[in-house]
Scaffold this active site. Structure first.
Site, PDB file in Angstrom:
ATOM      1  CE  LYS A 130      -4.466   0.912   0.221  1.00 22.31           C
ATOM      2  NZ  LYS A 130      -5.600   0.045  -0.157  1.00 22.31           N
ATOM      3  CG  ASP A 164      -7.327   3.170  -0.756  1.00 23.96           C
ATOM      4  OD1 ASP A 164      -7.791   2.026  -0.697  1.00 23.96           O
ATOM      5  OD2 ASP A 164      -7.385   3.961   0.218  1.00 23.96           O
TER       6      ASP A 164
HETATM    7  P1  NDP Z   1     -13.010   7.683  -2.572  1.00 26.22           P
HETATM    8  O1  NDP Z   1     -11.939   8.666  -2.437  1.00 26.22           O
HETATM    9  O2  NDP Z   1     -13.621   7.439  -3.901  1.00 26.22           O
HETATM   10  O3  NDP Z   1     -14.186   7.986  -1.549  1.00 26.22           O
HETATM   11  C1  NDP Z   1     -13.917   8.037  -0.185  1.00 26.22           C
HETATM   12  C2  NDP Z   1     -15.188   8.385   0.531  1.00 26.22           C
HETATM   13  O4  NDP Z   1     -15.002   8.216   1.931  1.00 26.22           O
HETATM   14  C3  NDP Z   1     -15.598   9.826   0.323  1.00 26.22           C
HETATM   15  O5  NDP Z   1     -16.981   9.912   0.418  1.00 26.22           O
HETATM   16  C4  NDP Z   1     -14.911  10.501   1.504  1.00 26.22           C
HETATM   17  O6  NDP Z   1     -15.503  11.708   1.894  1.00 26.22           O
HETATM   18  C5  NDP Z   1     -15.084   9.480   2.584  1.00 26.22           C
HETATM   19  N1  NDP Z   1     -13.994   9.616   3.552  1.00 26.22           N
HETATM   20  C6  NDP Z   1     -12.671   9.525   3.314  1.00 26.22           C
HETATM   21  N2  NDP Z   1     -11.972   9.750   4.413  1.00 26.22           N
HETATM   22  C7  NDP Z   1     -12.883  10.010   5.371  1.00 26.22           C
HETATM   23  C8  NDP Z   1     -12.770  10.317   6.725  1.00 26.22           C
HETATM   24  N3  NDP Z   1     -11.558  10.414   7.331  1.00 26.22           N
HETATM   25  N4  NDP Z   1     -13.925  10.496   7.424  1.00 26.22           N
HETATM   26  C9  NDP Z   1     -15.141  10.408   6.819  1.00 26.22           C
HETATM   27  N5  NDP Z   1     -15.290  10.125   5.516  1.00 26.22           N
HETATM   28  C10 NDP Z   1     -14.177   9.923   4.811  1.00 26.22           C
HETATM   29  O7  NDP Z   1     -12.397   6.298  -1.985  1.00 26.22           O
HETATM   30  P2  NDP Z   1     -12.898   4.806  -2.207  1.00 26.22           P
HETATM   31  O8  NDP Z   1     -14.363   4.762  -2.358  1.00 26.22           O
HETATM   32  O9  NDP Z   1     -12.043   4.210  -3.248  1.00 26.22           O
HETATM   33  O10 NDP Z   1     -12.473   4.138  -0.820  1.00 26.22           O
HETATM   34  C11 NDP Z   1     -13.353   4.020   0.294  1.00 26.22           C
HETATM   35  C12 NDP Z   1     -12.886   2.892   1.187  1.00 26.22           C
HETATM   36  O11 NDP Z   1     -12.855   1.661   0.438  1.00 26.22           O
HETATM   37  C13 NDP Z   1     -11.470   3.044   1.751  1.00 26.22           C
HETATM   38  O12 NDP Z   1     -11.425   2.436   3.035  1.00 26.22           O
HETATM   39  C14 NDP Z   1     -10.628   2.218   0.793  1.00 26.22           C
HETATM   40  O13 NDP Z   1      -9.429   1.782   1.383  1.00 26.22           O
HETATM   41  C15 NDP Z   1     -11.577   1.071   0.528  1.00 26.22           C
HETATM   42  N6  NDP Z   1     -11.320   0.282  -0.662  1.00 26.22           N
HETATM   43  C16 NDP Z   1     -11.252   0.869  -1.910  1.00 26.22           C
HETATM   44  C17 NDP Z   1     -11.041   0.076  -3.014  1.00 26.22           C
HETATM   45  C18 NDP Z   1     -11.055   0.636  -4.390  1.00 26.22           C
HETATM   46  O14 NDP Z   1     -11.005  -0.149  -5.341  1.00 26.22           O
HETATM   47  N7  NDP Z   1     -11.170   1.946  -4.586  1.00 26.22           N
HETATM   48  C19 NDP Z   1     -10.814  -1.375  -2.910  1.00 26.22           C
HETATM   49  C20 NDP Z   1     -11.011  -1.892  -1.578  1.00 26.22           C
HETATM   50  C21 NDP Z   1     -11.220  -1.077  -0.518  1.00 26.22           C
HETATM   51  P3  NDP Z   1     -14.692  13.079   1.652  1.00 26.22           P
HETATM   52  O15 NDP Z   1     -14.875  13.363   0.187  1.00 26.22           O
HETATM   53  O16 NDP Z   1     -15.358  14.054   2.546  1.00 26.22           O
HETATM   54  O17 NDP Z   1     -13.264  12.813   2.028  1.00 26.22           O
HETATM   55  O1  2IT Z   2      -7.870  -1.672  -0.651  1.00 23.08           O
HETATM   56  C1  2IT Z   2      -7.833  -2.155  -1.799  1.00 23.08           C
HETATM   57  O2  2IT Z   2      -7.979  -3.369  -2.006  1.00 23.08           O
HETATM   58  C2  2IT Z   2      -7.633  -1.240  -2.933  1.00 23.08           C
HETATM   59  N1  2IT Z   2      -7.560  -0.030  -2.720  1.00 23.08           N
HETATM   60  C3  2IT Z   2      -7.483  -1.788  -4.319  1.00 23.08           C
HETATM   61  C4  2IT Z   2      -6.084  -2.264  -4.554  1.00 23.08           C
HETATM   62  C5  2IT Z   2      -5.762  -2.681  -5.971  1.00 23.08           C
HETATM   63  O3  2IT Z   2      -4.587  -2.990  -6.164  1.00 23.08           O
HETATM   64  O4  2IT Z   2      -6.631  -2.712  -6.841  1.00 23.08           O
END
Ligand code: NDP
Ligand code: 2IT
Length: 453
Positions: A130, A170
């Protein structure tokens, strides 16, 4: 050596805390895994002898670097960047990059540790890593984001590679940022390889990678419901977040007949009693990806909805199923109790470690259907793995084939959780335990094959 070298669980955790001062998220993630692994390895001497858990909880390396960039006003800005390469026993390091002001070494170490187990669960050959930075993309112009990404990659490029370490998106890193980073990598190395995933479809990306995490978390929820003879039709879902994972989870819940009541961001949550239907989800996607706006704007567009500010989270809204899809530690023990009191019987974590340790224990003790992120959100990295395969063979698979592969992988992870998370004389599945043990076993057995390295 052997068993005499093995310490009890509290002593092991105390050692992890001592060696990682000021890193609470990392210690939390290791604790949650160790609680299950200790039971599993109790009678398996080789795992003690070769100190497997201790070794997985010590990243192969942590790379930290300075990232300088110039903002639009001509000011020089200095950020910190990291890549944590946790474990490459079963494949190249693989995991996302996060840009958010809350990013610290502790956060990235917890994410790289979790990723190691998650990637093993997918059945694909990927190790765990990561990376990220405390850079805050909010309010920055696209040119500023581009300059930052280029500077970040100017250091990162020497540590990654299609067979070495393959980053992706992420929080705060989506298609735009992957484009800027891939462009800089290609410029520096003069190579077009599958060094990043989540790429655009025109330049080596895979169909359904964007949707895969949210869709996968919903498929996993459906698999859990099926064990109780249920599906999603007519169920009320509370979802947090409004980014990539949350919007695609909401989309799939709608497709499978459920009703989505909430979405959130760091400022608060919106509650729409009429349901956040597909056209509303599309509006949120546009708001977040194009206009880069805030979720509070939803209530101006859809007047039947309410906005709850002050950073409020949606867990007080009564529901059947909940999907935390924003960030770590967004759901605590009290939230977990409230959800259960209000009738919630299934939780699928789209985010990484959104439920804190107390919340995990509440869900486990109540024996509700509870899927930890490392199982439920693995669909994203799984399709990243499929993107790597397509890049290596220089072909693109069809959408329907990829959709089927994603469902197969999520069903396979569910099966692994059932295999290792069940207990004799009960039909309850402890998905946390199942995911931890199944992920651990695969990595551990590879490590045993390599000897002491
Ligand atoms: P995005 O940046 O697309 O969206 C993040 C969302 O979470 C936004 O709505 C953001 O709000 C909110 N957020 C972020 N930080 C905080 C915080 N400290 N407190 C409250 N709200 C918060 O990210 P993703 O949707 O990609 O990721 C969301 C989660 O999913 C994370 O935990 C990530 O690690 C996990 N994840 C993502 C994957 C992927 O493929 N993208 C794969 C697997 C897991 P704001 O705009 O206000 O910051
Ligand atoms: O938390 C996760 O699994 C991700 N942000 C996606 C990682 C990836 O390599 O697609």
């Amino acid at each position: 050596m052997a068993v005499s070298d093995h310490v009890d669980l509290p002593t092991f955790i105390a050692g992890v805390s001592k060696r990682n001062p000021g890193q609470p998220e990392f210690v939390q993630a290791v604790t949650e895994v160790a609680e299950d692994i200790y039971d599993f390895i109790g009678d398996k001497e080789q795992y003690h002898k070769y100190q497997i858990l201790r070794r997985i909880a010590e990243p192969d390396r942590v790379i930290s670097f300075r990232v300088c960039w110039e903002d639009d006003a001509g000011n020089i800005r200095v950020q910190r960047g990291w890549r944590v390469q946790n474990n490459n026993s079963i494949g190249p390091y693989k995991g996302g990059i996060r840009f958010h002001p809350s990013v610290t070494e502790s956060v990235l170490k917890f994410l790289a540790f979790e990723q190691t187990f998650k990637n093993a669960l997918t059945g694909l050959p990927m190790g765990g890593g990561k990376g990220g930075s405390n850079f805050n993309p909010k309010g920055k112009s696209s040119n500023e984001v581009m300059r930052f990404c280029q500077s970040f990659m100017t250091e990162l490029y020497r540590h990654i590679g299609a067979d070495v370490d393959v980053p992706a998106g992420d929080i705060g890193v989506g298609g735009r940022e992957i484009g800027y980073m891939f462009g800089q990598y290609k410029r520096i190395t003069n190579e077009f390889t599958g060094v990043l995933t989540g790429k655009g479809l025109e330049w080596g990306g895979s169909l359904i990678r964007t949707e895969a995490t949210g869709y996968g978390a919903t498929y996993f929820l459906l698999e859990m419901l099926k064990t109780k003879g249920k599906d999603l039709v007519g169920l009320n879902a509370v979802i947090s977040g409004s980014g990539n994972v949350a919007t695609h989870a909401a989309e799939k819940v709608n497709q499978l007949g459920g009703k989505v009541l909430t979405l959130s961001d760091s400022e608060g949550y919106i509650y729409d009693p009429e349901g956040i239907t597909q056209d509303k989800v599309n509006w949120v996607k546009e708001l977040k990806n194009k206009r880069r706006g805030r979720i509070s704007e939803y209530v101006k567009e859809f007047t039947g909805a309410q906005f709850h500010g002050g950073g409020a989270r949606p867990w007080a809204v009564p529901c059947d199923v909940a999907m935390p899809c924003a960030t770590q530690n967004e759901l605590n023990g009290d939230d977990a109790k409230l959800l259960i009191k209000n009738g919630c019987f299934a939780v699928s974590e789209g985010a990484n470690m959104p439920t804190d340790l107390k919340g995990v224990h509440v869900f486990k003790d109540a024996k509700i259907l509870f899927a930890p992120g490392k199982a439920a959100n693995a669909g994203g990295v799984a399709v990243s793995g499929l993107e790597m395969s397509q890049n290596s063979s220089r072909i693109s698979w069809k959408e329907e084939d990829l959709q089927k592969m994603l469902i197969d992988i999520m069903q396979g992870i569910h099966k692994s959780c059932v295999e290792y998370g069940g207990s004799a004389g009960s039909d309850h599945i402890d998905y946390v335990k199942g995911a931890n043990i199944a992920g651990f076993k695969k990595v551990a057995d590879a490590m045993l094959a390599y000897g002491v390295v």
